[in-house]
Scaffold this active site. Structure first.
Site, PDB file in Angstrom:
ATOM      1  N   HIS A 125      32.498  39.476  66.073  1.00 48.96           N
ATOM      2  CA  HIS A 125      32.518  41.114  65.651  1.00 48.96           C
ATOM      3  C   HIS A 125      32.169  40.954  63.684  1.00 48.96           C
ATOM      4  CE1 HIS A 125      33.604  44.584  62.902  1.00 48.96           C
ATOM      5  NE2 HIS A 125      33.878  45.657  64.360  1.00 48.96           N
ATOM      6  N   GLN A 205      41.324  43.178  68.268  1.00 53.35           N
ATOM      7  CA  GLN A 205      41.633  43.280  70.058  1.00 53.35           C
ATOM      8  C   GLN A 205      42.702  43.090  70.449  1.00 53.35           C
ATOM      9  OE1 GLN A 205      40.140  46.305  70.632  1.00 53.35           O
ATOM     10  NE2 GLN A 205      38.217  46.417  68.683  1.00 53.35           N
ATOM     11  N   CYS A 368      28.790  46.644  66.156  1.00 50.86           N
ATOM     12  CA  CYS A 368      29.273  46.036  64.616  1.00 50.86           C
ATOM     13  C   CYS A 368      29.142  44.502  65.275  1.00 50.86           C
ATOM     14  CB  CYS A 368      30.898  46.318  64.621  1.00 50.86           C
ATOM     15  SG  CYS A 368      30.698  47.808  63.527  1.00 50.86           S
TER      16      CYS A 368
HETATM   17  N1  PMP Z   1      37.398  42.405  64.678  1.00 54.91           N
HETATM   18  C1  PMP Z   1      37.065  42.909  65.882  1.00 54.91           C
HETATM   19  C2  PMP Z   1      36.875  42.260  66.262  1.00 54.91           C
HETATM   20  C3  PMP Z   1      37.402  44.354  65.774  1.00 54.91           C
HETATM   21  O1  PMP Z   1      36.668  44.583  66.857  1.00 54.91           O
HETATM   22  C4  PMP Z   1      37.512  45.359  64.745  1.00 54.91           C
HETATM   23  C5  PMP Z   1      37.158  46.604  64.685  1.00 54.91           C
HETATM   24  N2  PMP Z   1      36.010  47.117  65.409  1.00 54.91           N
HETATM   25  C6  PMP Z   1      37.333  44.712  63.205  1.00 54.91           C
HETATM   26  C7  PMP Z   1      37.361  43.139  63.399  1.00 54.91           C
HETATM   27  C8  PMP Z   1      37.247  45.551  62.355  1.00 54.91           C
HETATM   28  O2  PMP Z   1      38.446  46.087  62.339  1.00 54.91           O
HETATM   29  P1  PMP Z   1      38.874  47.500  60.633  1.00 54.91           P
HETATM   30  O3  PMP Z   1      37.891  47.689  60.720  1.00 54.91           O
HETATM   31  O4  PMP Z   1      39.874  47.166  60.957  1.00 54.91           O
HETATM   32  O5  PMP Z   1      38.825  46.885  59.459  1.00 54.91           O
END
Ligand code: PMP
Length: 420
Positions: A125, A205, A368
């Site tokens: 991500h 996740q 993302c």
């Molecule tokens: N890592 C992963 C694998 C995610 O799925 C996400 C959220 N989609 C994040 C990091 C970021 O999380 P947050 O927006 O809650 O900081």
């Protein structure tokens, strides 16, 4: 209790699930973005603000002591939930992104110099890519990306082969937010540790779908967000092994981080975790997160695992029965509640828009994780992501709605456009 009656009972715990959109009941299948909140969590927040609200570790009066006790109690509950050895290995942050940025700016910055290497996987991500990308640019270190294969997996041997004498750090996701692929984190950590390389795990996740045990995984650091496990938004966790965490310089400085300050002498900082929690923390959030862990624990992990497996297998079969639909990766291999697919010849936003007109909320686009999605040669994917309140009837609705799909605005006007 049968699985169906259990899910029906669970649905009553989530007030938002009674909402309707355009006459349709809400079918919420975007749980990898954020989960809905059960009454137990909402009540914990209300009760904190109505009965305990005051700042922590700062006031010498009963109410402040009560808030401090509740906040530190939440830390201890999170510690137990992830099987950390000590409560002070749990740092509250605002989420996964904040935890990883903290690590990049402290641990990463102290370890990396020009010519060193930092290893990540090709399925990260942006929150576990961009902080490292920026750190490498700032330190002239090299970002080494271990690509995922056509099946969306990173082979442990490929990961091991990427680790060399110049590798100073590895940062890997536990579960892909695009395909739901589960990385063999324990094995990867073992490979890295044999070479003396610490491992940071993005658990955003994983935590909602597996009973994560940070010691069993041998993670040096493990980051996750409360809002993805039925907890409040704006709170997350940075777990770190005590001896590593204790060595970190403060990331931000300010109230709550110091032992003594004079303008003449160097500042003396308090030990972790307070040293890494400058300013007023999200006290209610931490308490709400502890309530979320209690709630999930009460449902029982074997039930949650079975539920994920049932829905993912059903979704894969349902999607594969729809013409032109292609499921990406192998989500049924180790179901983590995520199934990504494309509809050949139809833009993912048109698919998402069509489902939305039937009350079905899904994520469509690049999630993302632009660089990972690009490896599939598609403009984006459509992602179903399940939680404990989703039902087999909802999956079947997705199948029926997809059968009535036709190309829309994005397919005809902007077939390569993407912004989410
Ligand atoms: N890592 C992963 C694998 C995610 O799925 C996400 C959220 N989609 C994040 C990091 C970021 O999380 P947050 O927006 O809650 O900081």
């Amino acid at each position: 209790m049968t699985a169906v009656t259990r899910t029906t009972a669970i649905r009553h715990d989530f007030p938002i699930l009674t909402r309707r959109f355009g006459g349709n009941p809400l079918v919420y299948l975007d749980n990898a973005a954020t989960t809905q909140k059960p009454r137990a969590v909402l009540d914990a927040l209300t009760s904190y603000y109505t009965e305990v609200n005051s700042n922590v570790g700062r006031g010498y009066y009963q109410l402040s002591h009560a808030a401090t006790d509740a906040y530190e109690g939440a830390r201890a509950e999170v510690q137990r939930a992830i099987n950390a050895e000590h409560p002070d290995e749990v740092v509250f942050t605002s989420g996964t992104t904040a935890a990883i940025n903290l690590l990049a700016d402290t641990f990463g910055r102290a370890r990396l110099a020009a010519g060193d290497q930092l290893v990540i996987t090709g399925m990260e991500h942006n929150s576990n890519l961009l902080p490292w990308h920026r750190l490498c640019a700032a330190t002239a270190a090299e970002l080494v990306v271990v690509p995922a294969g056509a099946d969306g997996r990173v082979a442990p041997e490929a990961f091991a082969a990427a680790l060399g004498p110049r590798t100073k750090l590895a940062a890997v996701t536990h579960v892909s937010n695009v395909l739901g692929t589960v990385n063999p984190v324990r094995e990867m950590a073992g490979q890295a540790h044999r070479r003396g390389i610490p491992v940071i795990v993005d658990g955003a996740q994983a935590v909602p779908h597996w009973p994560v045990d940070v010691r069993e995984l041998a993670a040096d650091f493990y980051c996750f967000s409360g809002h993805k496990i039925y907890g409040p938004m704006g709170v997350g966790v940075l777990y770190g092994r005590r001896e590593l965490l204790a060595r970190l310089e403060p990331y931000q400085v300010g109230g709550g981080t110091v032992k003594g300050v004079t303008l003449a002498e160097p500042v003396r900082y308090v030990p972790v975790p307070a040293r890494l929690e400058a300013g007023t923390p999200h006290i209610a959030g931490a308490i709400g997160l502890a309530a979320a862990f209690r709630y999930v624990d009460g449902l029982g992990w074997p039930n949650i695992r079975r539920h994920d497996e049932t829905l993912v297998r059903q979704a894969v079969a349902a999607l594969e029965s729809v013409p032109r639909v292609r499921v990406l990766g192998d989500p049924a291999a180790a179901p983590s509640g995520i199934v990504s697919f494309v509809v050949d010849g139809i833009h993912p936003y048109d698919v998402g828009g069509h489902l939305d007109r039937h009350g079905v909320a899904v994520r469509s686009g690049v999630h993302c994780a632009n660089t990972f999605v690009d490896t599939f040669g598609v403009v984006g994917t459509v992602r179903l992501s399940f939680a404990i309140y989703n039902t087999e009837a909802e999956v079947d609705l997705v199948r029926r709605v997809l059968r009535t799909l036709t190309p829309g605005f994005w397919t005809t006007e902007h077939p390569t456009e993407r912004f989410l």
